[in-house]
Design a protein around this motif. Structure first.
Motif, PDB file in Angstrom:
ATOM      1  N   ARG A 110      12.408   2.446 -35.393  1.00  0.00           N
ATOM      2  CA  ARG A 110      13.061   2.347 -36.818  1.00  0.00           C
ATOM      3  C   ARG A 110      14.528   2.669 -37.038  1.00  0.00           C
ATOM      4  O   ARG A 110      14.835   3.474 -36.350  1.00  0.00           O
ATOM      5  CB  ARG A 110      11.986   3.363 -37.296  1.00  0.00           C
ATOM      6  CG  ARG A 110      12.319   2.720 -38.996  1.00  0.00           C
ATOM      7  CD  ARG A 110      12.087   3.468 -39.593  1.00  0.00           C
ATOM      8  NE  ARG A 110      10.178   3.213 -40.127  1.00  0.00           N
ATOM      9  CZ  ARG A 110       9.499   4.067 -39.665  1.00  0.00           C
ATOM     10  NH1 ARG A 110       9.840   5.445 -39.245  1.00  0.00           N
ATOM     11  NH2 ARG A 110       8.126   3.001 -39.483  1.00  0.00           N
ATOM     12  N   GLY A 135      17.995   6.856 -35.324  1.00  0.00           N
ATOM     13  CA  GLY A 135      15.986   6.478 -35.084  1.00  0.00           C
ATOM     14  C   GLY A 135      14.807   6.894 -35.212  1.00  0.00           C
ATOM     15  O   GLY A 135      15.651   8.247 -34.417  1.00  0.00           O
ATOM     16  N   ASP A 150      12.853  -3.217 -40.537  1.00  0.00           N
ATOM     17  CA  ASP A 150      13.286  -2.757 -40.115  1.00  0.00           C
ATOM     18  C   ASP A 150      13.088  -2.040 -38.390  1.00  0.00           C
ATOM     19  O   ASP A 150      13.639  -0.734 -38.666  1.00  0.00           O
ATOM     20  CB  ASP A 150      14.031  -1.714 -40.443  1.00  0.00           C
ATOM     21  CG  ASP A 150      12.464  -0.047 -41.320  1.00  0.00           C
ATOM     22  OD1 ASP A 150      11.551  -0.872 -40.466  1.00  0.00           O
ATOM     23  OD2 ASP A 150      12.862  -0.146 -41.338  1.00  0.00           O
ATOM     24  N   GLU A 151      12.745  -2.707 -38.153  1.00  0.00           N
ATOM     25  CA  GLU A 151      11.594  -1.661 -36.295  1.00  0.00           C
ATOM     26  C   GLU A 151      12.486  -3.303 -35.340  1.00  0.00           C
ATOM     27  O   GLU A 151      12.107  -4.864 -35.409  1.00  0.00           O
ATOM     28  CB  GLU A 151      10.634  -1.669 -36.693  1.00  0.00           C
ATOM     29  CG  GLU A 151      10.282  -0.306 -37.104  1.00  0.00           C
ATOM     30  CD  GLU A 151       8.812  -0.010 -37.289  1.00  0.00           C
ATOM     31  OE1 GLU A 151       8.344   1.262 -38.176  1.00  0.00           O
ATOM     32  OE2 GLU A 151       7.686  -0.681 -36.512  1.00  0.00           O
ATOM     33  N   ARG A 187       8.519   0.495 -29.891  1.00  0.00           N
ATOM     34  CA  ARG A 187       8.617  -0.036 -31.140  1.00  0.00           C
ATOM     35  C   ARG A 187       9.581   1.349 -31.593  1.00  0.00           C
ATOM     36  O   ARG A 187       9.501   1.769 -31.624  1.00  0.00           O
ATOM     37  CB  ARG A 187       8.018  -0.248 -32.171  1.00  0.00           C
ATOM     38  CG  ARG A 187       8.263  -1.078 -33.457  1.00  0.00           C
ATOM     39  CD  ARG A 187       6.502  -1.895 -34.113  1.00  0.00           C
ATOM     40  NE  ARG A 187       5.614  -0.256 -34.280  1.00  0.00           N
ATOM     41  CZ  ARG A 187       4.901  -0.326 -33.835  1.00  0.00           C
ATOM     42  NH1 ARG A 187       4.104  -1.201 -33.001  1.00  0.00           N
ATOM     43  NH2 ARG A 187       3.546   0.411 -34.483  1.00  0.00           N
ATOM     44  N   THR A 240       8.307   4.845 -33.422  1.00  0.00           N
ATOM     45  CA  THR A 240       7.376   4.285 -34.087  1.00  0.00           C
ATOM     46  C   THR A 240       6.238   4.241 -32.935  1.00  0.00           C
ATOM     47  O   THR A 240       4.917   4.781 -33.125  1.00  0.00           O
ATOM     48  CB  THR A 240       7.613   3.583 -35.073  1.00  0.00           C
ATOM     49  OG1 THR A 240       7.604   2.168 -34.513  1.00  0.00           O
ATOM     50  CG2 THR A 240       8.663   4.140 -36.084  1.00  0.00           C
TER      51      THR A 240
END
Length: 215
Positions: A27, A10, A56-57, A25, A13
């Protein structure tokens, strides 16, 4: 509980620093595909609770104690992280028992590539070295790995080595590992329980600052 089989890489973000905490946060399309509020997701081997979901987060809050005991404190937007959902009750057990409770932070000291695998040497905090044995299990940044060698020398102090196959290098952030990178370590929980039950670790643990388990 987790098994140390990373499901996807991942990306962080956003990071917001709060009072004695941080909010990340992250993704991750696969781990969010069936996630719900309150679910557990391991981020670089740290068990964290989903507080928000959007597309998708997902968002997690990391308290100061966890930041202090892990390498997450050094990560910000753009960093790549290993992600694993908590193991389903009927799921296949692919790695070993991983709690997502980081025991300490190690540092990669050397990376030696070869044609079919790469050997990484990792410095281990002295108070964790007694739990690490050759051919035993270790979790590094959430990845279940087999210890291929252990030792101690003047340069590294206590160290362990793991052999990384191409799949591990391609599918986890250890593919980007280089000397100086700090990694989360979780030792085999069975070894800790055995030590506790036999009484062998009572004196040793009393002398280690912050030896209580983290979140």
């Amino acid at each position: 509980m987790f098994t140390g089989i990373v499901e996807e890489r991942g990306e962080i973000t956003a990071r917001d620093d709060l009072t004695e905490a941080a909010r990340f946060r992250i993704r991750g399309a696969l781990v969010t595909s069936d996630a719900s509020f309150g679910d557990s997701i391991a981020v670089n081997g740290v068990c964290l609770t989903v507080t928000e979901l959007a597309d998708d987060e997902f968002t997690v809050d990391v308290m100061a104690e966890t930041l202090k005991r892990s390498s997450l404190d050094r990560l910000g937007a753009g960093a790549t992280v290993n992600l694993e959902r908590a193991m389903a009750a009927g799921g296949r057990f692919g790695g070993h028992i991983v709690q997502g409770h980081v025991d300490g932070v190690g540092e990669i000291r050397a990376v030696s590539p070869s044609e079919n695998w790469t050997v990484a040497r990792v410095a281990v905090p002295a108070h964790l070295a007694r739990y690490v044995v050759e051919k035993g299990s270790i979790t590094i940044d959430g990845i279940s790995l087999t210890v291929s060698a252990v030792g101690v020398d003047r340069e590294y102090g206590d160290w362990l080595e793991v052999s990384l196959i191409p799949t591990t290098l391609a599918e986890t952030n250890l593919g980007d590992a280089a000397p100086g990178v700090r990694v989360n370590l979780e030792v085999d929980v069975i070894a800790k329980y055995v030590e506790r039950l036999t009484g062998a670790g009572r004196t040793a643990n009393a002398d280690v600052e912050g030896s209580e388990p983290n979140e």
